[in-house]
Design an enzyme around this catalytic site. Sequence first.
Site, short mmCIF file in Angstrom:
data_model
loop_
_atom_site.label_atom_id
_atom_site.label_comp_id
_atom_site.label_asym_id
_atom_site.label_seq_id
_atom_site.Cartn_x
_atom_site.Cartn_y
_atom_site.Cartn_z
N LYS A 172 -26.22 -14.45 -77.67
CA LYS A 172 -25.40 -13.37 -77.11
C LYS A 172 -23.97 -13.61 -77.52
O LYS A 172 -23.27 -14.43 -76.92
CB LYS A 172 -25.48 -13.29 -75.59
CG LYS A 172 -24.82 -12.00 -75.05
CD LYS A 172 -24.29 -12.12 -73.65
CE LYS A 172 -22.87 -12.59 -73.61
NZ LYS A 172 -21.88 -11.62 -74.18
N GLU A 247 -19.10 -25.82 -72.78
CA GLU A 247 -17.79 -26.13 -73.37
C GLU A 247 -16.82 -25.15 -72.74
O GLU A 247 -16.85 -23.96 -73.03
CB GLU A 247 -17.85 -26.00 -74.89
CG GLU A 247 -16.72 -26.71 -75.60
CD GLU A 247 -15.48 -25.86 -75.74
OE1 GLU A 247 -14.53 -26.05 -74.95
OE2 GLU A 247 -15.46 -25.00 -76.63
N CYS A 281 -9.17 -23.18 -76.65
CA CYS A 281 -9.45 -23.95 -75.44
C CYS A 281 -8.82 -25.33 -75.48
O CYS A 281 -8.44 -25.88 -74.44
CB CYS A 281 -10.96 -24.06 -75.22
SG CYS A 281 -11.86 -24.77 -76.61
N GLU A 379 -5.35 -22.59 -66.97
CA GLU A 379 -5.40 -22.25 -68.39
C GLU A 379 -4.86 -20.84 -68.60
O GLU A 379 -5.35 -19.88 -68.02
CB GLU A 379 -6.85 -22.33 -68.89
CG GLU A 379 -6.98 -22.12 -70.38
CD GLU A 379 -8.40 -22.34 -70.88
OE1 GLU A 379 -8.56 -22.98 -71.92
OE2 GLU A 379 -9.34 -21.86 -70.21
#
Length: 479
Positions: A172, A247, A281, A379
Amino acid sequence: MRTPVKSWDSHWIDGRWVQGSGAIEVTDSHTEEVIATVPEGTAAEVDLAVDAARRAFPAWSATPTKERAAILQAVADGMHERQTELATLISREVGTPFMLANLVQTGLPNVSFSSMAELLDGWEPDSRQGNSIITREPVGVVAAITPWNYPLHQIAAKIAPALAAGCTVVLKPSEVAPLNAFVLMEILDAAAVPAGVVNLVCGTGPVVGEALAAHPGVDMITFTGSTAAGRRVAAVAARTVKKVALELGGKSPLVVLPDADMGNAVLRSLTGCFINSGQTCSALTRLVVPASRAAEVEELAGGFAAFATVGDPFDPAHQLGPLVSALQRDRVRAHISRALDEGARLLAGGVEPPHESGFYVQPTVLGGVTRDMAVAQEEVFGPVLVVQSYDDSGTEQEQDDAAVAVANDTVYGLAAGVFGGDPERALRVARRIRAGQVEVNGGAFNPVAPFGGYRQSGVGRELGSFGFEEYLEVKAIQL
């Protein structure tokens, strides 16, 4: 570069295009125009894809490793042939400057496939321990849920080792940047990947992602995305006790020791923070510096950032492109506003848009950031660098202790960096930082070194031999 882009109305299931329903619009992040549509999948397409992957698994897992390696190399060759096309698509979907997209966004996926082909050369699944044969077998059907920031790289980092291990896959891709994934299916088909070994179902996380995580026919979920979304994937997958690899996010520090070259350290920090417009990231978004030199560092960082060029990703004069979407742009601007409200000082950039159109955010540097501010803990996923300081008035050991305390003071642990004049001291500090990857004095990214995080940055590793092993089960046969 802005030629018409192909739309897709079908999912790739069992080696053929299967007509989908609904349509998800894909937007050019520079022009804000809809450039294509892709199908909006449902649980019904997930069932078809998982069934196809399960049927294909026995034959693929029994395929000799030399044959699997040849197919993986053929995929790498096919990606190389279509590299410009893929880089162009990703620049339009994500906003990555074309030169970077051509080098990184398409270069790293190629390495993922070719390195897995090389790894299989001479690999043996069996070893002996005492009276036992220890054998490694593919985990089974893998559901791969991938993000939009490095869309093709993250797909390849999951599919390539899974195929090398003998697993079959249902992918996906992110619905925000999916077009490159459809091109990859064409490349896989041309490389003679057997029907059902890789399947693609496009759609949203709450529908397709949830269906994959919950599906009893899926043996493993591998997910890259936000920590919040990762928690949800893990919770849903736990109902059927699937293997899970995650992750997730990061708030990565670059620690500058008192004896470092401050100019070089600041330049590396800006580069590490602003790459892909901060949509990375592992971006080094926290510059952790000696308090006695904080004013000097802030002046350097603000001055350097003011020279960063922002604009059309197909203009080579621009170092940063737009963010991926209006939603992401607005989130980043909100983070900047909140930081200023909490007392941070604006050293460069800010919330004002640098262009009238496009999903742009100015490269921003914030000074005077304390450990309790949201911008030091959350973040941002945009071009926002924060400068934090640590007490350097004591002994060398006390300085290092203080720097490490600031570096480790988040829930994350994905990446980090250390700059210091004494390489041995820098290495000692690097060993104390709780992160999955730490660079010392600008050490280059290694595309076959294990990548992944501590704590809320994830579970498991990607890339290289460690990434390969994620897709294997271990069996002991007693003799």
